[in-house]
Scaffold this motif. Sequence first.
Motif, mmCIF file in Angstrom:
data_model
loop_
_atom_site.group_PDB
_atom_site.id
_atom_site.type_symbol
_atom_site.label_atom_id
_atom_site.label_comp_id
_atom_site.label_asym_id
_atom_site.label_seq_id
_atom_site.Cartn_x
_atom_site.Cartn_y
_atom_site.Cartn_z
ATOM 1 N N GLU A 57 38.219 54.206 40.543
ATOM 2 C CA GLU A 57 38.682 53.386 39.336
ATOM 3 C C GLU A 57 39.637 52.389 40.004
ATOM 4 O O GLU A 57 40.698 52.630 40.438
ATOM 5 C CB GLU A 57 39.570 54.101 38.466
ATOM 6 N N ALA A 58 39.349 51.061 39.809
ATOM 7 C CA ALA A 58 40.196 49.943 40.458
ATOM 8 C C ALA A 58 41.191 49.331 39.306
ATOM 9 O O ALA A 58 42.208 48.499 39.893
ATOM 10 C CB ALA A 58 39.233 48.910 41.228
ATOM 11 N N ARG A 59 40.754 49.420 38.077
ATOM 12 C CA ARG A 59 41.550 48.534 37.203
ATOM 13 C C ARG A 59 42.981 48.937 37.189
ATOM 14 O O ARG A 59 43.352 49.912 37.119
ATOM 15 C CB ARG A 59 40.886 48.730 35.877
ATOM 16 N N GLY A 60 43.740 47.922 37.316
ATOM 17 C CA GLY A 60 45.246 47.978 37.124
ATOM 18 C C GLY A 60 45.858 48.671 38.189
ATOM 19 O O GLY A 60 47.089 48.641 38.456
ATOM 20 N N LEU A 93 36.066 43.369 44.039
ATOM 21 C CA LEU A 93 37.152 44.072 43.637
ATOM 22 C C LEU A 93 37.832 43.535 42.523
ATOM 23 O O LEU A 93 38.366 44.130 41.363
ATOM 24 C CB LEU A 93 38.329 44.012 44.717
ATOM 25 N N GLU A 94 37.882 42.056 42.247
ATOM 26 C CA GLU A 94 38.160 41.658 41.028
ATOM 27 C C GLU A 94 37.360 41.690 39.781
ATOM 28 O O GLU A 94 37.758 42.044 38.801
ATOM 29 C CB GLU A 94 38.072 39.836 41.045
ATOM 30 N N ASP A 95 36.146 41.927 40.063
ATOM 31 C CA ASP A 95 35.018 42.506 38.870
ATOM 32 C C ASP A 95 35.456 43.812 38.706
ATOM 33 O O ASP A 95 35.231 44.337 37.221
ATOM 34 C CB ASP A 95 33.641 42.335 39.485
ATOM 35 N N ALA A 96 35.897 44.666 39.473
ATOM 36 C CA ALA A 96 36.483 46.080 39.059
ATOM 37 C C ALA A 96 37.746 46.186 38.587
ATOM 38 O O ALA A 96 38.239 47.093 38.144
ATOM 39 C CB ALA A 96 36.289 46.999 40.380
ATOM 40 N N GLY A 97 38.497 45.035 38.415
ATOM 41 C CA GLY A 97 39.708 44.800 37.652
ATOM 42 C C GLY A 97 41.147 45.062 38.591
ATOM 43 O O GLY A 97 42.030 45.203 38.062
ATOM 44 N N ALA A 98 40.871 44.886 39.870
ATOM 45 C CA ALA A 98 42.032 45.044 40.756
ATOM 46 C C ALA A 98 42.714 43.942 40.937
ATOM 47 O O ALA A 98 42.310 42.696 40.952
ATOM 48 C CB ALA A 98 41.552 45.595 42.136
ATOM 49 N N THR A 99 43.956 43.844 41.202
ATOM 50 C CA THR A 99 44.658 43.012 41.758
ATOM 51 C C THR A 99 44.892 43.018 43.112
ATOM 52 O O THR A 99 44.911 43.871 43.939
ATOM 53 C CB THR A 99 46.388 43.325 41.074
ATOM 54 N N ILE A 100 44.549 41.654 43.698
ATOM 55 C CA ILE A 100 44.866 41.591 45.337
ATOM 56 C C ILE A 100 45.576 40.816 45.788
ATOM 57 O O ILE A 100 46.057 39.645 45.552
ATOM 58 C CB ILE A 100 43.158 41.261 45.659
ATOM 59 N N VAL A 101 46.190 41.361 46.943
ATOM 60 C CA VAL A 101 47.145 40.615 48.019
ATOM 61 C C VAL A 101 46.673 40.690 49.183
ATOM 62 O O VAL A 101 45.988 41.738 49.817
ATOM 63 C CB VAL A 101 48.584 41.387 47.823
ATOM 64 N N ALA A 102 46.815 39.531 50.149
ATOM 65 C CA ALA A 102 46.261 39.507 51.223
ATOM 66 C C ALA A 102 46.983 38.910 52.303
ATOM 67 O O ALA A 102 47.967 37.844 51.754
ATOM 68 C CB ALA A 102 44.790 38.710 51.086
#
Length: 439
Positions: A311-314, A343-352
Amino acid sequence: MKITMIGTGYVGLVSGACFADFGHDVVCVDKDAGKIAAIESGRMPIYEPGLDHLVGSNAAAGRLSFTTDLGEGVKGADAIFIAVGTPSRRGDGHADLSYVYAAAKEIAAAVDGPTVIVTKSTVPVGTGDEVERIVREARSDVEIAVVSNPEFLREGAAIGDFKRPDRVVVGTTGDQRAIDVMAQIYRPLNLNQAPVMFTGRRTAELIKYAANAFLATKITFINEMADLCEAVGAEVQDVARGIGLDNRIGSKFLHAGPGYGGSCFPKDTLALVKTGQDHDAPIRIVETVVQVNDLRKRAMGRKIVKALGGEARGKTVALLGLTFKPNTDDMRDAPSIAIVQALEDAGATIVAYDPEGMDVAAPLMPQVTMAKDAYEAAKGADALVLVTEWDAFRALDLKRLAASMNQPTLVDLRNIYPIQEAQNAGFTLSRVGGKGTEK
């Protein structure tokens, strides 16, 4: 020799600067006045180690100059190189040759004497025939020869590859003057004993595509072996070493990862597939390579979600590396693009964070927050993902990273860190082609 280079992209600028460094008189031509002005002021349009110094020193020595005036640039040229882009054509995957043919027409209108026209761009079989037809129809009064001279430059190591090549391929129709001119242009490489291989023009055009397709096949093969290793409990790095020590196979391009990208492999494999289909000689292996590689990039996003417990959401994911490989700012077909989308489709927030590619990457992934370094990216993250194997990521302080994260999960898509080292730092590790570890 006087050389004109049409195009100041990756191939044209590196090739032009290196030819000038050999002692030739080189004029680089580009329609983009802003790009020419930037280069003349010392700002390179691409990141390539050492290129700024090479361009600057040869420009200062008077051997390398730049112009937007093609007519002026080709005057008195012994050889005119076409080094413009050949991207995949929208809709069907064929190489878009419009820039090559446009350059041929402009050269035909401007050439003022005997010359050799050289296609340096990566082009399908038969392109040289069409370039020759275009020029001869427009200028039957001028003695010209059309040659194929494909490039084999690796981004991040292009200058070294140009000056110390494995081989130089020159394809001609047997014109002795063209052979003599090309031999003279590459004569400085004699000190390095680099073989200059003269072939037929169509053969030279195909060599480039065959080389890239074969390397892409090696990458895709070891990636599929990595999936099998994960399924059966084997280690892909040992498998790769075990087969790579066989001299018939070799160890290069046997590093499992998130799939190939960049400016060459994706478009060149696709163009070769289309060429085979058009000539009723389908290349099934390469067709499969293209399909498998496209699917793999997206699969890496699912792998990260699995490492997060499904689960990646949140949750926050920190990516280290965005470019398709280290030592370049090239984002073309980079695996990170598909990973970010998954990852965006799975609801994650991304930092790079990427040492060189963030300015290029930002417009492609507007929802991603760019960090100033690896440690800022990892702060508060639920997973840290190594995407591109930059040297700066090879000796990170893993304990510091783990301590700053919300959930110390490391997804190493390049197998940079040994299991024990990650374990000792407190990480739960997910690797490619091998067993992970619990902290």
